[in-house]
Design a protein around this motif. Structure first.
Motif, mmCIF file in Angstrom:
data_model
loop_
_atom_site.group_PDB
_atom_site.id
_atom_site.type_symbol
_atom_site.label_atom_id
_atom_site.label_comp_id
_atom_site.label_asym_id
_atom_site.label_seq_id
_atom_site.Cartn_x
_atom_site.Cartn_y
_atom_site.Cartn_z
ATOM 1 N N LEU A 1 -22.238 -76.883 -5.829
ATOM 2 C CA LEU A 1 -22.259 -77.872 -6.904
ATOM 3 C C LEU A 1 -20.851 -78.179 -7.403
ATOM 4 N N ALA A 2 -20.029 -77.122 -7.536
ATOM 5 C CA ALA A 2 -18.661 -77.332 -7.982
ATOM 6 C C ALA A 2 -17.868 -78.106 -6.936
ATOM 7 N N LEU A 3 -18.053 -77.753 -5.661
ATOM 8 C CA LEU A 3 -17.355 -78.453 -4.587
ATOM 9 C C LEU A 3 -17.742 -79.923 -4.557
ATOM 10 N N LEU A 4 -19.039 -80.195 -4.738
ATOM 11 C CA LEU A 4 -19.504 -81.586 -4.720
ATOM 12 C C LEU A 4 -18.859 -82.393 -5.828
ATOM 13 N N ASN A 5 -18.698 -81.786 -6.987
ATOM 14 C CA ASN A 5 -18.061 -82.505 -8.080
ATOM 15 C C ASN A 5 -16.594 -82.780 -7.783
ATOM 16 N N VAL A 6 -15.907 -81.827 -7.137
ATOM 17 C CA VAL A 6 -14.511 -82.054 -6.758
ATOM 18 C C VAL A 6 -14.410 -83.225 -5.792
ATOM 19 N N VAL A 7 -15.262 -83.211 -4.755
ATOM 20 C CA VAL A 7 -15.223 -84.271 -3.745
ATOM 21 C C VAL A 7 -15.608 -85.612 -4.359
ATOM 22 N N ALA A 8 -16.666 -85.618 -5.169
ATOM 23 C CA ALA A 8 -17.148 -86.873 -5.748
ATOM 24 C C ALA A 8 -16.120 -87.516 -6.655
ATOM 25 N N ASN A 9 -15.241 -86.719 -7.248
ATOM 26 C CA ASN A 9 -14.263 -87.260 -8.182
ATOM 27 C C ASN A 9 -12.892 -87.493 -7.550
ATOM 28 N N LEU A 10 -12.802 -87.367 -6.213
ATOM 29 C CA LEU A 10 -11.551 -87.717 -5.545
ATOM 30 C C LEU A 10 -11.247 -89.194 -5.774
ATOM 31 N N ASN A 11 -10.022 -89.495 -6.119
ATOM 32 C CA ASN A 11 -9.611 -90.893 -6.307
ATOM 33 C C ASN A 11 -8.968 -91.390 -5.019
ATOM 34 N N LEU B 1 -12.439 -94.438 3.156
ATOM 35 C CA LEU B 1 -12.400 -93.044 2.731
ATOM 36 C C LEU B 1 -13.398 -92.770 1.624
ATOM 37 N N ASN B 2 -13.557 -93.736 0.725
ATOM 38 C CA ASN B 2 -14.564 -93.564 -0.321
ATOM 39 C C ASN B 2 -15.956 -93.458 0.277
ATOM 40 N N THR B 3 -16.221 -94.280 1.306
ATOM 41 C CA THR B 3 -17.512 -94.193 1.973
ATOM 42 C C THR B 3 -17.678 -92.841 2.655
ATOM 43 N N TRP B 4 -16.595 -92.371 3.291
ATOM 44 C CA TRP B 4 -16.627 -91.045 3.916
ATOM 45 C C TRP B 4 -16.882 -89.961 2.864
ATOM 46 N N LYS B 5 -16.207 -90.084 1.718
ATOM 47 C CA LYS B 5 -16.395 -89.118 0.636
ATOM 48 C C LYS B 5 -17.867 -89.053 0.230
ATOM 49 N N ASN B 6 -18.507 -90.214 0.101
ATOM 50 C CA ASN B 6 -19.925 -90.243 -0.253
ATOM 51 C C ASN B 6 -20.769 -89.564 0.824
ATOM 52 N N GLY B 7 -20.347 -89.716 2.082
ATOM 53 C CA GLY B 7 -21.081 -89.067 3.173
ATOM 54 C C GLY B 7 -21.033 -87.564 3.070
ATOM 55 N N VAL B 8 -19.857 -87.021 2.748
ATOM 56 C CA VAL B 8 -19.726 -85.571 2.578
ATOM 57 C C VAL B 8 -20.639 -85.086 1.455
ATOM 58 N N VAL B 9 -20.629 -85.805 0.343
ATOM 59 C CA VAL B 9 -21.468 -85.414 -0.800
ATOM 60 C C VAL B 9 -22.937 -85.438 -0.411
ATOM 61 N N ARG B 10 -23.357 -86.496 0.281
ATOM 62 C CA ARG B 10 -24.762 -86.607 0.667
ATOM 63 C C ARG B 10 -25.163 -85.473 1.614
ATOM 64 N N ALA B 11 -24.301 -85.163 2.572
ATOM 65 C CA ALA B 11 -24.639 -84.132 3.547
ATOM 66 C C ALA B 11 -24.737 -82.761 2.892
ATOM 67 N N LEU B 12 -23.767 -82.425 2.030
ATOM 68 C CA LEU B 12 -23.745 -81.084 1.438
ATOM 69 C C LEU B 12 -24.746 -80.928 0.306
#
Length: 868
Positions: free
Chosen positions: A800-810, A816-827
């Protein structure tokens, strides 16, 4: 397009006035964001309905370009094509009249392939929702032919069913190097894997595998899906006969044999019927499968089986069980929105407009008959394409023969599938509580009207257009369904004897999961699954009006709020409740309101389960095909209740039954358990150290969608936790990852001595296949970010903490933003226990909102489903 986006007064159920202006179809595609904005306005802010329509039904070409701005364009497109067919016959309906029945999904809703395919010349697809294939030749050639036919139909968007009872049992002698047969289960896995390999515009194909209880491998078939990694691409149903049920009831033995219908079988064995029944019950209790098909009831009631000698012998059902079909027959579906015929809903003046309903039923049958003509045109187009393909005649022969057989059955029988949706809301709007005798009596009256008016329309069409080619009244005169029509409406029966009937069979109640999201009603004949859902949103620090309900592990504040089933919200408005205020009520306050509504004790897990089965049986008397419906029961019920419900379904005249115990099936929404206290949660580690990576890691492959792009993620697992992640778009990745679900990530060295990651998986025949260079199939920049995230995983950072870090990457780069969303969805799938994809997560949107109804999974957040 302003005319296409009018506000609709759903409360007073008035038909909006529309001009006969031309639709906005254009050759230049629209941008996705533009379509989403207009579609959301059309659906009055309902983003779920808008996304379902865009992703599944809006006119698209093979590249995903969208050519319609709102569903109004789709309804114009369908009305124009159906009116073109109408002009071929006497007394044609006008395009405008047809359009007004379609608009805003208020009255008539063509389902699935019809919405997507009518008037769509961009793709070579069928309009049929479901097919059955099959043969009775027990040979590898026949088995492989069925496999190819299944794939060929699925690539044209069809769901497929076939029966395996012709395959010889395990251990039977064969005249090849194997010496003995392998039995049913390996071929179940073959057909299941083929299903998973075929993509259908962002979803997988749907498959039904059935087997007779009389087959000696029936127990293996019943157990096949108890291993959650096996037969994952198919629904399975056991065909149970009257003799078996009587043996269960009377404690008698039962004889299995092969061939199952032979008077002189090669193999016979006696079994304990009660013991096998308990296995069926236990597996149904544990996993909701196998489904039950009461085969003698299906065959006895089937009108097409009156033409068995002409090739109409029922062989199996479509994937959700609502259409029993003979080999190479198909069906197109249309649902009538029952809620829209309630005048003054949720008031003391509420009534059902049977006159309007009857008139629309008759028109619906005309529309479905027109869609048969449109389907024949589609099949001709598919056949022409196959003939013009560059492959050799030998390669094309199976596909070509398949479609010629499908066309022949379509022409000979002209089968249709007229059904309903919104039944639960209809009853509630009339002040009737679902599951009571009063509600059941009214439902039966509604479906009897539907049946009689549908058959009346088919007789009128036979007089105007001709009967279906193989019609012979003498063949049908003892059929129970025809006899019920004769008893209820003798004049209709006499007209049918004089003019015949346009369609061999007409009625069904199919899953309407995505359809009901767009009609904004309950699905099929089901009650409301729930009337309120809890959702969360992160609080912006500047939002001083938000109510903070909890803080997560990284300190972010979240607000919880209630969202409501559309018609429950209408009930609240009619009864003076402030729906905006209700969105923020505590559970106890909301329960007080709920108890005053007609939905109380009438949602999926609260209805009287036995009464629901009896209601299904009573309605089945007026449905000539079958009904897709699920009996939902709480998690704590004993196995004996499952047995009781199955037996009641058989006695009540149901053709099939599915019972789902809450939480018993992977991938389905389960009740939330909030019993763990904060001080009972595991403490965070004070220090971390990454475990050394072994050369080979078990890996899961997860597929999902980011907007309209298909993405995958490979998750390496070590010590039962996610250890590393690689993710990117499917088209940038190895094609094999589009259907493989698991394997191994192996760390090797390349020729320069640098690390290289290879992917290995086990193919259908048990051989391990290695694909070198997993790292090169993803964008290099994604790969570097993945290394950073994998490092956090290895050091046991809470997900949960990792997801918040990734989701809040600027990230400035849109990709890259789309990729970031993919990581969040997968994890996100690993949040509940950190070891495996969570059981309650949707594979598309990752929300824990999958429900099981009408024999099908559907996500209440994004509309993901394998059914129409």
């Amino acid at each position: 397009m302003k005319d296409a986006i009018l506000e609709i007064d759903f409360e007073n159920q008035e038909i909006p006035e529309y001009s006969a202006s031309e639709p906005t179809f254009q050759l230049k595609p629209y941008q996705y964001d533009e379509v989403l904005e207009k579609a959301m306005l059309y659906f009055r802010g309902d983003e779920l309905a808008a996304n379902v329509w865009i992703n599944k039904y809006a006119l698209k070409d093979s590249h995903g370009n969208i050519y319609e701005l709102t569903p109004d364009d789709m309804h114009r497109r369908m009305a124009r094509e159906i009116a073109r067919i109408e002009k071929k016959y006497r007394n044609p309906e006008s395009e405008q009249d047809i359009y007004e029945l379609f608009t805003h999904f208020k009255y008539l809703v063509p389902q699935g392939g019809s919405m997507a395919g009518i008037g769509n010349n961009f793709q070579f697809s069928s309009l049929s929702n479901c097919f059955v294939i099959g043969n009775e030749a027990d040979s590898y050639g026949a088995i492989l032919k069925t496999d190819e036919e299944q794939v060929q139909l699925m690539k044209r968007r069809g769901g497929v069913g076939h029966d395996l009872s012709y395959i010889r049992p395990k251990g039977s002698p064969v005249m090849n190097s194997a010496l003995t047969a392998t039995g049913i289960v390996p071929f179940m896995e073959r057909y299941s894997n083929s299903t998973r390999e075929v993509a259908q515009d962002g979803r997988r194909g749907a498959l039904m595998l059935s087997l007779s209880i009389k087959h000696p491998d029936a127990e293996d078939f019943i157990d096949a899906k108890m291993d959650s990694q096996k037969v994952t691409g198919a629904n399975v149903s056991i065909r149970i006969d009257k003799e078996f049920m009587e043996a269960v009831q009377r404690g008698l033995p039962y004889w299995q044999q092969y061939p199952i219908d032979s008077e002189h079988p090669e193999i016979r064995k006696e079994i304990d019927a009660g013991k096998l029944w308990q296995k069926i019950v236990h597996n149904g209790w544990k996993s909701a499968e196998p489904g039950i098909l009461f085969w003698d009831t299906i065959i006895k009631e089937s009108i097409p089986d009156c033409y068995e000698d002409l090739g109409f012998k029922t062989a199996s059902t479509n994937p959700c069980g609502e259409i029993p079909l003979c080999p190479y027959d198909s069906c197109r579906l249309l649902a009538i929105n029952l809620f829209s015929y309630v005048k003054h809903p949720f008031t003391s003046e509420a009534y059902f407009d049977f006159d309007l309903f009857a008139a629309h039923v008759r028109t619906a049958v005309r529309v479905l008959d027109d869609i048969i003509d449109l389907e024949i045109e589609k099949i001709d187009r598919i056949i022409d394409k196959i003939n013009n393909d560059k492959e050799t005649p030998e390669i094309k022969s199976v596909e070509l023969n398949l479609w010629e057989k499908v066309k022949a059955k379509c022409v000979e029988g002209r089968r249709t599938g007229l059904g309903i949706t919104g039944e639960g809301d209809m009853l509630a709007a009339l002040g009737l509580r679902y599951g009571t005798q009063e509600a059941t009596d009214f439902a039966v009256k509604t479906h009897k009207t539907l049946a009689l008016e549908a058959y009346r329309s088919s007789v009128i069409l036979a007089r105007e257009r001709g009967a279906f080619p193989v019609y012979e009244s003498d063949r049908e005169n003892t059929n129970p369904f025809i006899q019920r029509i004769k008893q209820s409406d003798p004049l209709l029966y006499e007209d049918m004897l004089t003019y015949g009937r346009r369609n061999i069979s007409l009625l069904t109640i199919a899953p309407t999961g995505t359809t009901s999201l767009m009609t904004q009603t309950t699905s099929g004949i089901e009650p409301a699954f729930m009337v309120s859902y809890k959702r969360r949103r992160k609080i912006n620090p500047q939002d001083k009006m938000a109510s903070e309900h909890f803080n997560d592990e990284v300190g972010d504040a979240w607000e919880e709020y209630n969202v409501f089933h559309h018609q429950f919200m209408n009930w609240m408005k009619k009864n003076g409740y402030d729906t905006e205020n209700a969105a923020h009520l505590e559970a106890e306050q909301l329960e007080e309101i709920f108890q005053k509504s007609p939905y109380y004790k009438a949602t999926a897990n609260d209805v009287d389960w036995v009464n629901k089965v009896k209601m299904q049986g009573a309605i089945q008397n007026w449905v000539d095909h079958s009904i897709s419906v699920t009996v939902n029961v709480p998690n704590h019920v004993p196995e004996s209740l499952i047995s009781e419900l199955y037996i009641e379904a058989w006695k009540s005249g149901c053709k099939g039954v599915t019972v789902y115990r809450d939480g018993s099936r992977s991938g389905v929404l389960v009740s939330e358990d909030n019993s763990q206290k904060d001080d009972e949660k595991p403490a965070k580690p004070a220090e971390t150290s990454a475990p050394e990576r072994p050369r080979s890691l078990n890996a899961n492959v997860i597929r999902f969608q980011n907007n309209h792009e298909r993405w995958i993620a490979v998750i390496g697992i070590h010590q039962e936790k996610p250890y590393e992640i690689f993710t990117g778009r499917c088209e940038d990745s190895f094609p094999i990852l589009s259907y493989v679900n698991s394997g191994w990530v192996i760390k090797n060295k390349n020729e320069e001595g640098k690390s290289r990651y290879d992917f290995q998986y086990e193919d259908k025949d048990g051989f391990k296949v290695t694909i070198e260079g997993l790292s090169r199939c993803f964008n290099p920049e994604y790969w570097n970010y993945a290394k950073l995230i994998s490092g956090m995983l290895r050091h046991d950072m809470p997900i949960l903490a990792l997801l918040n870090v990734v989701a809040n990457l600027n990230l400035d780069d849109e990709s890259l933003n789309t990729w970031k969303n993919g990581v969040v969805r997968a994890l996100t799938k690993y949040v509940p226990d950190g070891t495996k994809p969570a059981d309650n997560i949707c594979p598309d949107c990752t929300s824990p909102t999958l429900v099981y109804e009408e024999g099908c999974l559907i996500c209440k957040s994004c509309g993901h489903t394998k059914c129409s």
